[in-house]
Write a protein that holds these residues in place. Structure first.
Motif, PDB file in Angstrom:
ATOM      1  N   ILE A   1       1.344 -13.235   4.489  1.00  0.00           N
ATOM      2  CA  ILE A   1       1.434 -13.713   5.851  1.00  0.00           C
ATOM      3  C   ILE A   1       2.837 -13.191   6.491  1.00  0.00           C
ATOM      4  CG2 ILE A   1       1.418 -15.293   7.738  1.00  0.00           C
ATOM      5  CD1 ILE A   1      -0.625 -16.950   6.106  1.00  0.00           C
ATOM      6  N   GLU A   2       2.759 -12.603   7.474  1.00  0.00           N
ATOM      7  CA  GLU A   2       4.047 -12.121   8.453  1.00  0.00           C
ATOM      8  C   GLU A   2       4.747 -11.159   7.607  1.00  0.00           C
ATOM      9  OE1 GLU A   2       6.156 -15.243  10.647  1.00  0.00           O
ATOM     10  OE2 GLU A   2       4.174 -15.958  11.344  1.00  0.00           O
ATOM     11  N   SER A   3       4.283 -10.436   6.786  1.00  0.00           N
ATOM     12  CA  SER A   3       5.072  -9.432   5.839  1.00  0.00           C
ATOM     13  C   SER A   3       6.131  -8.657   6.568  1.00  0.00           C
ATOM     14  CB  SER A   3       4.021  -8.478   5.213  1.00  0.00           C
ATOM     15  OG  SER A   3       2.906  -9.097   4.716  1.00  0.00           O
ATOM     16  N   PHE A   4       5.706  -7.842   7.540  1.00  0.00           N
ATOM     17  CA  PHE A   4       6.515  -7.069   8.206  1.00  0.00           C
ATOM     18  C   PHE A   4       6.729  -7.561   9.646  1.00  0.00           C
ATOM     19  CE2 PHE A   4       4.442  -4.345   5.110  1.00  0.00           C
ATOM     20  CZ  PHE A   4       5.553  -3.704   4.461  1.00  0.00           C
ATOM     21  N   SER A   5       6.482  -8.557  10.255  1.00  0.00           N
ATOM     22  CA  SER A   5       6.620  -9.205  11.243  1.00  0.00           C
ATOM     23  C   SER A   5       8.144  -9.118  11.935  1.00  0.00           C
ATOM     24  CB  SER A   5       6.215 -10.533  11.503  1.00  0.00           C
ATOM     25  OG  SER A   5       4.854 -10.756  11.178  1.00  0.00           O
ATOM     26  N   TYR A   6       7.902  -8.521  13.163  1.00  0.00           N
ATOM     27  CA  TYR A   6       9.375  -8.332  13.894  1.00  0.00           C
ATOM     28  C   TYR A   6      10.293  -7.359  13.313  1.00  0.00           C
ATOM     29  CZ  TYR A   6       7.539 -12.579  16.164  1.00  0.00           C
ATOM     30  OH  TYR A   6       6.869 -13.336  17.053  1.00  0.00           O
ATOM     31  N   SER A   7       9.677  -6.481  12.469  1.00  0.00           N
ATOM     32  CA  SER A   7      10.734  -5.607  11.791  1.00  0.00           C
ATOM     33  C   SER A   7      10.694  -4.514  12.549  1.00  0.00           C
ATOM     34  CB  SER A   7      10.160  -5.245  10.419  1.00  0.00           C
ATOM     35  OG  SER A   7       8.862  -4.342  10.506  1.00  0.00           O
ATOM     36  N   SER A   8      11.616  -3.667  12.256  1.00  0.00           N
ATOM     37  CA  SER A   8      11.765  -2.189  12.856  1.00  0.00           C
ATOM     38  C   SER A   8      10.897  -1.006  12.635  1.00  0.00           C
ATOM     39  CB  SER A   8      13.226  -1.984  12.964  1.00  0.00           C
ATOM     40  OG  SER A   8      13.660  -1.831  11.941  1.00  0.00           O
ATOM     41  N   ILE A   9      10.033  -1.085  11.541  1.00  0.00           N
ATOM     42  CA  ILE A   9       9.234  -0.075  11.219  1.00  0.00           C
ATOM     43  C   ILE A   9       8.566   0.696  12.160  1.00  0.00           C
ATOM     44  CG2 ILE A   9       8.915  -0.889   8.732  1.00  0.00           C
ATOM     45  CD1 ILE A   9       5.891  -1.536   9.517  1.00  0.00           C
ATOM     46  N   THR A  10       8.535   1.960  12.086  1.00  0.00           N
ATOM     47  CA  THR A  10       7.781   2.854  12.985  1.00  0.00           C
ATOM     48  C   THR A  10       6.456   3.493  12.736  1.00  0.00           C
ATOM     49  OG1 THR A  10       8.956   4.787  12.046  1.00  0.00           O
ATOM     50  CG2 THR A  10      10.249   3.667  13.951  1.00  0.00           C
ATOM     51  N   GLU A  11       6.350   3.511  11.563  1.00  0.00           N
ATOM     52  CA  GLU A  11       4.772   3.896  11.067  1.00  0.00           C
ATOM     53  C   GLU A  11       4.645   3.316   9.807  1.00  0.00           C
ATOM     54  OE1 GLU A  11       5.199   8.378   9.261  1.00  0.00           O
ATOM     55  OE2 GLU A  11       5.823   8.196  11.341  1.00  0.00           O
ATOM     56  N   ILE A  12       3.350   3.264   9.330  1.00  0.00           N
ATOM     57  CA  ILE A  12       2.714   2.604   7.892  1.00  0.00           C
ATOM     58  C   ILE A  12       1.526   3.545   7.821  1.00  0.00           C
ATOM     59  CG2 ILE A  12       1.454   0.756   8.811  1.00  0.00           C
ATOM     60  CD1 ILE A  12       2.893  -0.889   6.309  1.00  0.00           C
ATOM     61  N   CYS A  13       1.253   4.049   6.428  1.00  0.00           N
ATOM     62  CA  CYS A  13       0.102   4.185   5.993  1.00  0.00           C
ATOM     63  C   CYS A  13      -0.362   3.193   4.870  1.00  0.00           C
ATOM     64  CB  CYS A  13       0.280   5.418   4.977  1.00  0.00           C
ATOM     65  SG  CYS A  13      -1.343   6.155   4.249  1.00  0.00           S
ATOM     66  N   ILE A  14      -1.582   2.672   5.321  1.00  0.00           N
ATOM     67  CA  ILE A  14      -2.091   1.557   4.267  1.00  0.00           C
ATOM     68  C   ILE A  14      -2.840   2.021   3.125  1.00  0.00           C
ATOM     69  CG2 ILE A  14      -3.875  -0.614   4.251  1.00  0.00           C
ATOM     70  CD1 ILE A  14      -1.359  -0.750   6.207  1.00  0.00           C
ATOM     71  N   GLN A  15      -2.450   1.692   1.888  1.00  0.00           N
ATOM     72  CA  GLN A  15      -2.982   2.431   0.695  1.00  0.00           C
ATOM     73  C   GLN A  15      -4.441   1.951   0.496  1.00  0.00           C
ATOM     74  OE1 GLN A  15      -0.536   4.681  -1.297  1.00  0.00           O
ATOM     75  NE2 GLN A  15       0.150   4.101   0.853  1.00  0.00           N
ATOM     76  N   LYS A  16      -5.108   3.006  -0.441  1.00  0.00           N
ATOM     77  CA  LYS A  16      -6.435   2.851  -0.499  1.00  0.00           C
ATOM     78  C   LYS A  16      -6.982   1.571  -1.030  1.00  0.00           C
ATOM     79  CE  LYS A  16     -10.042   5.201  -3.291  1.00  0.00           C
ATOM     80  NZ  LYS A  16     -10.476   6.205  -4.120  1.00  0.00           N
ATOM     81  N   HIS A  17      -6.181   0.971  -1.972  1.00  0.00           N
ATOM     82  CA  HIS A  17      -6.627  -0.160  -2.427  1.00  0.00           C
ATOM     83  C   HIS A  17      -6.344  -1.458  -1.953  1.00  0.00           C
ATOM     84  CE1 HIS A  17      -8.362   2.308  -5.901  1.00  0.00           C
ATOM     85  NE2 HIS A  17      -7.151   2.657  -5.940  1.00  0.00           N
ATOM     86  N   VAL A  18      -5.695  -1.572  -0.763  1.00  0.00           N
ATOM     87  CA  VAL A  18      -5.449  -2.675  -0.144  1.00  0.00           C
ATOM     88  C   VAL A  18      -6.795  -3.304   0.643  1.00  0.00           C
ATOM     89  CG1 VAL A  18      -4.293  -3.706   2.056  1.00  0.00           C
ATOM     90  CG2 VAL A  18      -3.173  -2.310   0.522  1.00  0.00           C
ATOM     91  N   LYS A  19      -7.071  -4.277   0.396  1.00  0.00           N
ATOM     92  CA  LYS A  19      -8.434  -5.062   0.928  1.00  0.00           C
ATOM     93  C   LYS A  19      -8.154  -5.797   1.951  1.00  0.00           C
ATOM     94  CE  LYS A  19     -10.861  -4.801  -3.602  1.00  0.00           C
ATOM     95  NZ  LYS A  19     -11.041  -3.260  -3.694  1.00  0.00           N
ATOM     96  N   VAL A  20      -7.215  -6.398   2.239  1.00  0.00           N
ATOM     97  CA  VAL A  20      -6.640  -7.519   3.324  1.00  0.00           C
ATOM     98  C   VAL A  20      -5.503  -7.157   3.793  1.00  0.00           C
ATOM     99  CG1 VAL A  20      -6.694  -9.884   3.958  1.00  0.00           C
ATOM    100  CG2 VAL A  20      -8.102  -9.100   2.314  1.00  0.00           C
ATOM    101  N   ILE A  21      -5.585  -6.976   5.388  1.00  0.00           N
ATOM    102  CA  ILE A  21      -4.037  -7.031   5.838  1.00  0.00           C
ATOM    103  C   ILE A  21      -4.077  -8.596   6.454  1.00  0.00           C
ATOM    104  CG2 ILE A  21      -2.853  -6.375   7.976  1.00  0.00           C
ATOM    105  CD1 ILE A  21      -4.366  -3.474   7.589  1.00  0.00           C
ATOM    106  N   ASP A  22      -3.020  -9.274   5.853  1.00  0.00           N
ATOM    107  CA  ASP A  22      -3.037 -10.761   6.436  1.00  0.00           C
ATOM    108  C   ASP A  22      -2.454 -11.072   7.610  1.00  0.00           C
ATOM    109  OD1 ASP A  22      -3.367 -11.892   3.807  1.00  0.00           O
ATOM    110  OD2 ASP A  22      -1.527 -11.487   3.123  1.00  0.00           O
ATOM    111  N   ASP A  23      -2.996 -12.271   8.106  1.00  0.00           N
ATOM    112  CA  ASP A  23      -2.570 -12.812   9.590  1.00  0.00           C
ATOM    113  C   ASP A  23      -1.225 -12.535   9.947  1.00  0.00           C
ATOM    114  OD1 ASP A  23      -5.108 -13.695   9.255  1.00  0.00           O
ATOM    115  OD2 ASP A  23      -4.464 -15.809   9.386  1.00  0.00           O
TER     116      ASP A  23
END
Length: 168
Positions: A1-23
Motif C-alpha cells: 500500500i502507498e508504494s510510490f505515493s507522493y513520489s516524484s516519478i514521472t512514468e512507470i511501466c507495469i510489468q506483465k506478471h503484476v496482478k494487483v496495483i495496491d490501494d
C-alpha cells in the motif's frame, strides 16, 4: 500500500506478471504523467485511490482487469483519454472511479452490469458515452453522470434502472 505515493516519478511501466496495483500506490504522484502496461498484462485489480490526483494524461486498461476499486483515478485532472482494451472483463464501474477527470469519451465494456455512485461525477468535458447493443449494463446508480456535458448516450436492451440524479 502507498508504494510510490507522493513520489516524484514521472512514468512507470507495469510489468506483465503484476496482478494487483495496491490501494493508494501512486496517490498524489504530482509528476506521474505516463502509465503503461506490458503486452499481455496479467493485471486483474487496480486498488482504491491507486492513481488518485496523479496528473496522468491517458490510460489504457488491460483486458484481464476484473476490478477497479473506488476513486482509482479520481481527481486525475489531466486525464483526458481513458480506454478499456477490447475484451476487458471488468464487471462494474466503481464509486468515483473517474470523477473529476477531463475525459471526453468513454466506451463502457460489454461485461459491465452496474455503474456505481458518482462514477463519472463532475467529468465536465465528458460528451459521449458508448454502450453497445450487446452490453450487459442493468443499472446506473446515483449521480453517476452528474455535472457532465453528455451529448450522446445509448441504453442497451438489458438495461433495467436509473437511480435518482444518475444523469443530472
Amino acid at each position: 500500500i502507498e508504494s510510490f505515493s507522493y513520489s516524484s516519478i514521472t512514468e512507470i511501466c507495469i510489468q506483465k506478471h503484476v496482478k494487483v496495483i495496491d490501494d493508494s500506490s501512486f496517490i498524489a504522484c504530482k509528476n506521474l504523467k505516463e502509465v503503461t502496461f506490458q503486452n499481455d498484462s496479467e493485471l486483474q485489480v487496480i486498488g482504491e485511490s491507486a492513481f488518485y490526483m496523479a496528473p496522468i494524461k491517458s490510460m489504457k486498461i488491460p483486458k484481464n482487469v476484473k476490478e477497479i476499486r473506488k476513486k482509482a483515478f479520481s481527481k486525475c485532472n489531466r486525464l483526458n483519454s481513458f480506454e478499456f482494451i477490447e475484451g476487458c472483463q471488468i464487471q462494474y464501474i466503481s464509486e468515483n472511479m473517474l470523477s473529476m477527470t477531463t475525459i471526453k469519451n468513454i466506451v463502457i465494456p460489454n461485461s459491465v452490469t452496474i455503474i456505481n455512485d458518482c462514477a463519472f461525477y463532475n467529468c465536465y468535458k465528458l460528451r459521449n458515452v458508448e454502450i453497445s447493443e450487446s452490453s450487459k449494463l442493468e443499472k446506473i446508480c446515483h449521480n453517476s453522470f452528474s455535472d457532465c456535458s453528455i451529448n450522446k448516450f445509448y441504453i442497451s436492451p438489458h438495461f433495467r434502472s436509473f437511480e435518482e440524479n444518475s444523469l443530472s
